[in-house]
Design a protein around this motif. Structure first.
Motif, PDB file in Angstrom:
ATOM      1  N   LEU A  73       0.825  -1.214   0.000  1.00  0.00           N
ATOM      2  CA  LEU A  73       0.000   0.000   0.000  1.00  0.00           C
ATOM      3  C   LEU A  73       0.856   1.259   0.000  1.00  0.00           C
ATOM      4  CD1 LEU A  73      -2.809  -1.017   2.495  1.00  0.00           C
ATOM      5  CD2 LEU A  73      -3.196  -0.170   0.172  1.00  0.00           C
ATOM      6  N   ALA A  74       1.963   1.232   0.732  1.00  0.00           N
ATOM      7  CA  ALA A  74       2.833   2.410   0.789  1.00  0.00           C
ATOM      8  C   ALA A  74       3.416   2.730  -0.582  1.00  0.00           C
ATOM      9  CB  ALA A  74       3.951   2.187   1.808  1.00  0.00           C
ATOM     10  N   ALA A  75       3.777   1.686  -1.332  1.00  0.00           N
ATOM     11  CA  ALA A  75       4.325   1.905  -2.671  1.00  0.00           C
ATOM     12  C   ALA A  75       3.274   2.510  -3.594  1.00  0.00           C
ATOM     13  CB  ALA A  75       4.842   0.586  -3.238  1.00  0.00           C
ATOM     14  N   ALA A  76       2.045   1.975  -3.535  1.00  0.00           N
ATOM     15  CA  ALA A  76       0.972   2.521  -4.376  1.00  0.00           C
ATOM     16  C   ALA A  76       0.605   3.930  -3.933  1.00  0.00           C
ATOM     17  CB  ALA A  76      -0.249   1.601  -4.322  1.00  0.00           C
ATOM     18  N   ASP A  77       0.660   4.177  -2.624  1.00  0.00           N
ATOM     19  CA  ASP A  77       0.323   5.499  -2.105  1.00  0.00           C
ATOM     20  C   ASP A  77       1.359   6.542  -2.525  1.00  0.00           C
ATOM     21  OD1 ASP A  77      -1.603   6.971  -0.452  1.00  0.00           O
ATOM     22  OD2 ASP A  77       0.108   7.320   0.868  1.00  0.00           O
TER      23      ASP A  77
END
Length: 331
Positions: free
Chosen positions: A302-306
């Protein structure tokens, strides 16, 4: 006559898949039931066991060190073939199980009591079972308790399914969507299957609420969610993470394929005439990250997509950005 639902394997699997529970993390509601069985029946092992196509997977398994076994060795696979509890007083003396590796080796099963977990439409998807490492008899009162607690397991599965949907958008709730991410990560770790995570955020959504009121904001949320559901593939999972932020999980899709899909979503949302007086127009920004060795937790993925979503916002909104797997700035 033999109950046809006990032999209709495709329908049984469809009933199991409706719960979207396989490969999800442990949950207290199920763990409380299995711990209660251990305490009341005095057994070292209890499990909520679900029978997949080729494996037995445990939603809760205190006393067991594994989360799944091959279906071929599962006592539970025998339990789901009938409507009544299956009782094995001494597995080492039972021709069905005496050579079973779960009997001859860890966890050294000697006695077993299992009740089928039957859905409202009559399909046995698994069992609640009590297991001991010594031969023993299970008395009728203990079996009755196990049957009642098995009914509670099915009720929890139903409650879990109902709670998985966001009431406004119809998308998966954040909790349910994170469970889907965890399942996809598990598939990647076992089989190296590709997948991409797409985050989308409605641009300037606060202005919609401030200018037109929260009811108009709700109309926008529903309209964007409906357009996303129309465009997504049947295999894609669509969730609402909170507020105006949504997410799409795309199995078997690399970053470039997901990027092309996101651009279609982006264009379609920008083209929406959302019913209002006057009609509303909005845009959305998209961030994409494919799964990889450095994204094997829901938080990391999620952090990468965020980060990619932030790049899309910072780059002017109404656009798509793709996270790089080496940690470089998103495209």
């Amino acid at each position: 006559m033999r109950d046809a639902r006990l032999t209709d394997e495709p329908a049984r699997m469809a009933a199991l898949e409706r719960y979207q529970v396989l490969d999800t993390p442990a949950e207290p509601a199920f763990d409380r039931i299995t711990q209660l069985v251990r305490a009341i029946l005095g057994v070292p092992i209890c499990a909520v066991s679900l029978i997949d196509n080729d494996r037995q997977w445990f939603k809760s398994h205190p006393g067991l060190d594994v989360s799944e076994t091959p279906r071929g060795v599962a006592f539970c696979d025998h339990t789901i073939r009938d409507r009544i509890p299956m009782i094995v007083n001494d597995a080492s003396a039972d021709l069905r199980f005496s050579a079973n590796p779960l009997v001859t080796g860890d966890p050294n099963i000697r006695s077993y009591a299992g009740v089928p977990l039957s859905t409202a439409d009559g399909y046995n998807i698994g069992s609640l079972c009590a297991i001991d490492t010594v031969p023993r008899m299970f008395d009728p009162a203990q079996i009755a308790i196990l049957e009642n607690l098995g009914g509670l397991v099915v009720e929890q599965l139903e409650l879990r399914r109902i709670a998985d949907r966001d009431h406004l958008s119809g998308a998966l709730t954040r909790r349910a969507f994170l469970a889907e991410i965890d399942k996809q990560i598990s598939l990647f770790q076992r089989h190296q299957r590709p997948a991409s995570l797409l985050l989308l955020d409605i641009d300037h959504f606060k202005q919609v609420n401030d200018t037109h009121g929260h009811p108009a904001g709700d109309v926008v949320i529903r309209a964007v969610a409906e357009r996303c559901r129309q465009l997504k593939r049947p295999s894609d999972m669509f969730g609402r993470l909170g507020g105006e932020e949504f997410a799409l999980l795309m199995p078997e899709a690399g970053a470039q394929e997901a990027g092309a899909a996101a651009q279609r979503f982006c264009d379609a949302i920008a083209a929406l005439d959302i019913p209002h007086a006057p009609p509303l127009r909005v845009t959305a920004s998209f961030g994409i990250a494919d799964i990889g060795p450095d994204r094997t937790s829901s938080g990391a993925w999620l952090a990468a997509a965020d980060a990619a979503l932030y790049a899309a916002k910072h780059g002017g909104r109404n656009r798509v950005a793709i996270a790089k797997s080496d940690g470089a700035q998103p495209d």
